[in-house]
Design a protein around this motif. Structure first.
Motif, mmCIF file in Angstrom:
data_model
loop_
_atom_site.group_PDB
_atom_site.id
_atom_site.type_symbol
_atom_site.label_atom_id
_atom_site.label_comp_id
_atom_site.label_asym_id
_atom_site.label_seq_id
_atom_site.Cartn_x
_atom_site.Cartn_y
_atom_site.Cartn_z
ATOM 1 N N GLN A 1 -2.494 3.460 2.782
ATOM 2 C CA GLN A 1 -1.513 3.550 2.007
ATOM 3 C C GLN A 1 -1.245 4.928 1.445
ATOM 4 O O GLN A 1 -0.168 5.227 1.794
ATOM 5 C CB GLN A 1 -1.617 2.452 0.787
ATOM 6 C CG GLN A 1 -0.265 2.784 -0.135
ATOM 7 C CD GLN A 1 -0.404 1.335 -1.090
ATOM 8 O OE1 GLN A 1 -1.199 0.469 -0.689
ATOM 9 N NE2 GLN A 1 0.811 1.308 -1.498
ATOM 10 N N ALA B 1 -7.424 0.058 3.079
ATOM 11 C CA ALA B 1 -6.029 -0.454 2.657
ATOM 12 C C ALA B 1 -5.387 0.999 1.809
ATOM 13 O O ALA B 1 -4.545 1.260 1.933
ATOM 14 C CB ALA B 1 -5.965 -1.655 1.791
ATOM 15 N N ARG C 1 5.039 -0.319 0.594
ATOM 16 C CA ARG C 1 6.310 0.116 -0.349
ATOM 17 C C ARG C 1 6.144 -0.555 -1.624
ATOM 18 O O ARG C 1 6.937 -0.397 -2.285
ATOM 19 C CB ARG C 1 7.521 -0.312 0.532
ATOM 20 C CG ARG C 1 7.930 0.473 1.789
ATOM 21 C CD ARG C 1 9.477 0.150 1.878
ATOM 22 N NE ARG C 1 10.077 -0.829 1.699
ATOM 23 C CZ ARG C 1 9.825 -2.172 2.578
ATOM 24 N NH1 ARG C 1 9.651 -2.104 3.656
ATOM 25 N NH2 ARG C 1 10.334 -3.285 2.286
ATOM 26 N N ALA C 2 5.215 -1.801 -1.738
ATOM 27 C CA ALA C 2 5.278 -2.348 -3.139
ATOM 28 C C ALA C 2 5.069 -1.526 -4.144
ATOM 29 O O ALA C 2 5.847 -1.651 -5.067
ATOM 30 C CB ALA C 2 3.718 -3.202 -2.964
ATOM 31 N N ALA C 3 4.587 -0.227 -4.002
ATOM 32 C CA ALA C 3 4.340 0.546 -5.218
ATOM 33 C C ALA C 3 5.809 1.312 -5.849
ATOM 34 O O ALA C 3 6.155 0.659 -6.885
ATOM 35 C CB ALA C 3 3.395 1.923 -4.846
ATOM 36 N N LEU D 1 -11.227 -2.731 0.995
ATOM 37 C CA LEU D 1 -10.173 -2.121 -0.041
ATOM 38 C C LEU D 1 -9.945 -0.804 0.081
ATOM 39 O O LEU D 1 -8.795 -0.112 0.043
ATOM 40 C CB LEU D 1 -10.809 -2.360 -1.547
ATOM 41 C CG LEU D 1 -10.400 -3.737 -2.113
ATOM 42 C CD1 LEU D 1 -11.459 -3.906 -3.665
ATOM 43 C CD2 LEU D 1 -8.917 -3.644 -2.541
ATOM 44 N N GLU E 1 5.738 9.832 4.640
ATOM 45 C CA GLU E 1 6.868 9.553 4.302
ATOM 46 C C GLU E 1 7.551 10.638 3.408
ATOM 47 O O GLU E 1 8.648 10.903 3.579
ATOM 48 C CB GLU E 1 7.026 8.278 3.455
ATOM 49 C CG GLU E 1 7.111 7.071 4.514
ATOM 50 C CD GLU E 1 7.332 5.629 4.043
ATOM 51 O OE1 GLU E 1 7.133 5.717 2.660
ATOM 52 O OE2 GLU E 1 6.553 4.667 4.508
ATOM 53 N N LEU F 1 3.409 -3.907 2.043
ATOM 54 C CA LEU F 1 2.355 -3.433 0.942
ATOM 55 C C LEU F 1 2.559 -2.106 0.787
ATOM 56 O O LEU F 1 2.449 -1.644 -0.574
ATOM 57 C CB LEU F 1 1.233 -3.677 1.771
ATOM 58 C CG LEU F 1 -0.228 -3.560 0.720
ATOM 59 C CD1 LEU F 1 0.200 -4.673 -0.278
ATOM 60 C CD2 LEU F 1 -1.372 -4.121 1.506
#
Lengths: 314, 262
Positions: free
Chosen positions: A305, A301, A11-13, A298, A312, A9
């Motif tokens: 994120q 999350a 990294r999805a972006a 939501l 990172e 999730l």
């Protein structure tokens, strides 16, 4: 096992951004894809957003779920929550539960992952024992835990046997220990996931880096803290998100082992919504609680994120 | 990871790991020991003799199989569309789907209950199959899309140049090439469907339709307070899960870490 969703999730972006750029350049040459994603959208987005929308509507009603022509009460169900001590207790339990289970699972899962990478004997068997709880249904294990933590159960028997009889107590039946019991069961269930993810992430660490650290004179614990742990950050963030959403979804274990009690000591948002909606037939209030739960999930999350991505980037 | 050169160090590590393992093994020991207490194997025979016990397994099997088929077909198609085909506002659709990942199933209880009774779906397999599949699809699509993204575009373009339409590309390229991730999707979906408790609890009323996760409650009624029988039923219902895990161990662990490894 929706819980396992989160590793990708965060990294999805970035992945989808790349794909989007590529897609736009070649866009016109690609055949249309909308019909291909339609079944998934109808099934998932359709059913889930329909459910959420309907829940939102119900949350403005004073309704028992059956009688026709329920009364519209506006935001009353939401203001009622503010003065509902059980709701706030459930929020506190969920938060405490998330923090403690996450910390313990991370420590234990990480320890197992490191140990299994260190030429342990019988590692294959150890691995199976840590992971088997993940596949066992909580609903099926619930009677086992009720039996184990009962006043005349196995845990107290063992304590008496090894001379710690003073510690024997009705684990499930008293408010002070009921919540820790629920946490123990959850940790038992999910540490296998933490372990497997860390174990897999550790195989990705370049051995030459570890070798270099060792040549520089770093001991085992120093290597763990300065090299291995930072390399695992992505996995840790994903596991934090998994744990947070999992805590908000918690239902099976407290419902089946302690029924949310004693005296609401193990009431979670999930069990409270169920209690209001089904046994008490306060469907409107249950729906309002559901909407709050969803918004919190939501926000959690999203927050995790962003926290993960910022780190990172550094 | 750790390099232990001395013998004492290795022994210490082994003992440490074993002690840490005790809390994990203890409940399993309690389960098996309790199931054999009193009448021993007689407990298992008593449980197996209860009429309709096999029905729970059949029902779980039917529901899990239906959810798996539904999720697999819908996911493969959608992941292919998202990864390799042209869709306007693609990311909007994708994020709509991703937001569903955070949804606790309890949120759907009231609306689904009201809708199911209206449509006559209440107390049918569909009342469980559809929401379970709907909740599994978002994660499955996320995983599979990432996988298909990593397949070279040239492959699909070459097929197109050779005259293959999207449908043929899907059947002859996507399906065979996604086998590893397909297996992971299958495993996740199986565990989620097989272990689900809330949907069967609320939406399946007739005992003929109920799933194995409702077995313990059924036996609490059946054997009132005979713990040994209840634990024997827990062992029997746990066996297929343990066997499935042991025989597919690789797949389980690979599937689980599929998302974690870049």
């Amino acid at each position: 096992m929706t819980g396992t969703s989160t590793p990708t999730l965060h990294r999805a972006a970035s992945v989808s951004d790349e794909a989007d750029g590529g897609g736009r350049r070649r866009g016109p040459r690609r055949p249309p894809g909308l019909p291909w994603i339609l079944p998934a959208l109808v099934l998932s987005v359709g059913l889930i957003y329909y459910g959420i929308g309907y829940t939102g509507y119900i949350s403005t009603l004073n309704w028992d779920g059956i009688s026709p022509g329920p009364e519209h009460v506006g935001a009353h169900n939401y203001t009622r929550m503010l003065h509902d001590p059980v709701f706030w207790a459930a929020v506190r339990h969920t938060a405490l539960f998330f923090v403690l289970t996450f910390v313990v699972q991370t420590l234990v899962g990480l320890t197992f992952a490191v140990l299994m990478h260190s030429k342990l004997k019988l590692a294959a068997i150890y691995k199976v024992i840590v992971f088997v709880p993940v596949v066992l249904a909580p609903a099926i294990m619930a009677p086992v835990f009720r039996h184990m933590f009962a006043p005349d159960g196995e845990l107290n028997a063992v304590l008496r046997h090894i001379g710690l009889g003073d510690l024997a107590q009705p684990w499930i039946g008293q408010t002070s220990t009921a919540l820790p019991v629920i946490m123990f069961i959850t940790i038992w269930e999910w540490t296998g996931v933490t372990f497997v993810l860390y174990y897999a992430a550790m195989t990705q660490i370049d051995p030459s880096v570890l070798e270099a650290a060792r040549i520089d004179g770093a001991g085992n614990l120093r290597t763990l803290r300065s090299i291995i742990w930072p390399e695992l950050r992505g996995t840790t963030v994903a596991l934090a998100m998994l744990g947070a959403i999992g805590a908000l979804k918690t239902f099976d274990v407290p419902y089946l082992v302690t029924i949310g009690g004693p005296n609401y000591a193990t009431e979670f948002l999930g069990t409270y919504i169920y209690r209001q909606t089904i046994p008490l037939s306060h469907v409107g209030y249950g729906a309002a609680l559901s909407i709050v739960l969803l918004v919190v999930a939501l926000l959690m999350a999203l927050a995790l994120q962003f926290a993960g991505r910022e780190r990172e980037g550094r | 990871m750790f390099e232990i050169r001395s013998r004492t160090g290795r022994i210490f590590l082994q003992i440490f790991a074993t002690v840490l393992l005790i809390p994990f093994a203890f409940p399993l020991v309690v389960m098996v020991k309790g199931a054999f207490a009193g009448e021993g194997l007689g407990n298992f025979q008593a449980v197996l003799r209860v009429p309709g016990f096999g029905r729970f397994f059949v029902n779980s099997l039917i529901i899990a199989a239906a959810v798996i088929v539904l999720v697999y077909v819908v996911t493969m198609m959608a992941a292919f569309g998202f990864a390799k085909l042209h869709i306007r506002f693609r990311e909007v659709y994708f994020w709509l789907l991703l937001a569903c990942l955070t949804l606790p199933e309890v949120v759907l209880l009231a609306p689904l209950f009201a809708t199911d009774t209206k449509l006559g779906l209440y107390d049918t397999y569909w009342a469980v199959i559809l929401p379970l599949a709907a909740l599994q699809v978002p994660f499955a699509v996320l995983l599979t899309r990432n996988f298909i993204n990593s397949l070279p575009d040239e492959l699909f373009e070459a097929a197109r140049v050779d005259g293959a339409n999207s449908y043929r590309g899907f059947i002859y390229l996507v399906i065979p090439l996604t086998r590893p991730i397909g297996a992971a999707v299958l495993i996740f979906t199986l565990v989620a469907a097989w272990n689900d408790y809330l949907f069967p609890l609320v939406f399946l009323q007739s005992p003929d339709l109920q799933t194995i996760t409702l077995v313990p409650q059924f036996f609490v009624g059946e054997f009132s307070n005979d713990q040994t029988k209840i634990l024997a039923s827990a062992v029997i219902t746990a066996i297929p899960e343990i066997v499935a895990y042991l025989s597919l161990q690789r797949l389980f662990e690979r599937g689980l870490s599929a998302g974690a490894i870049k």
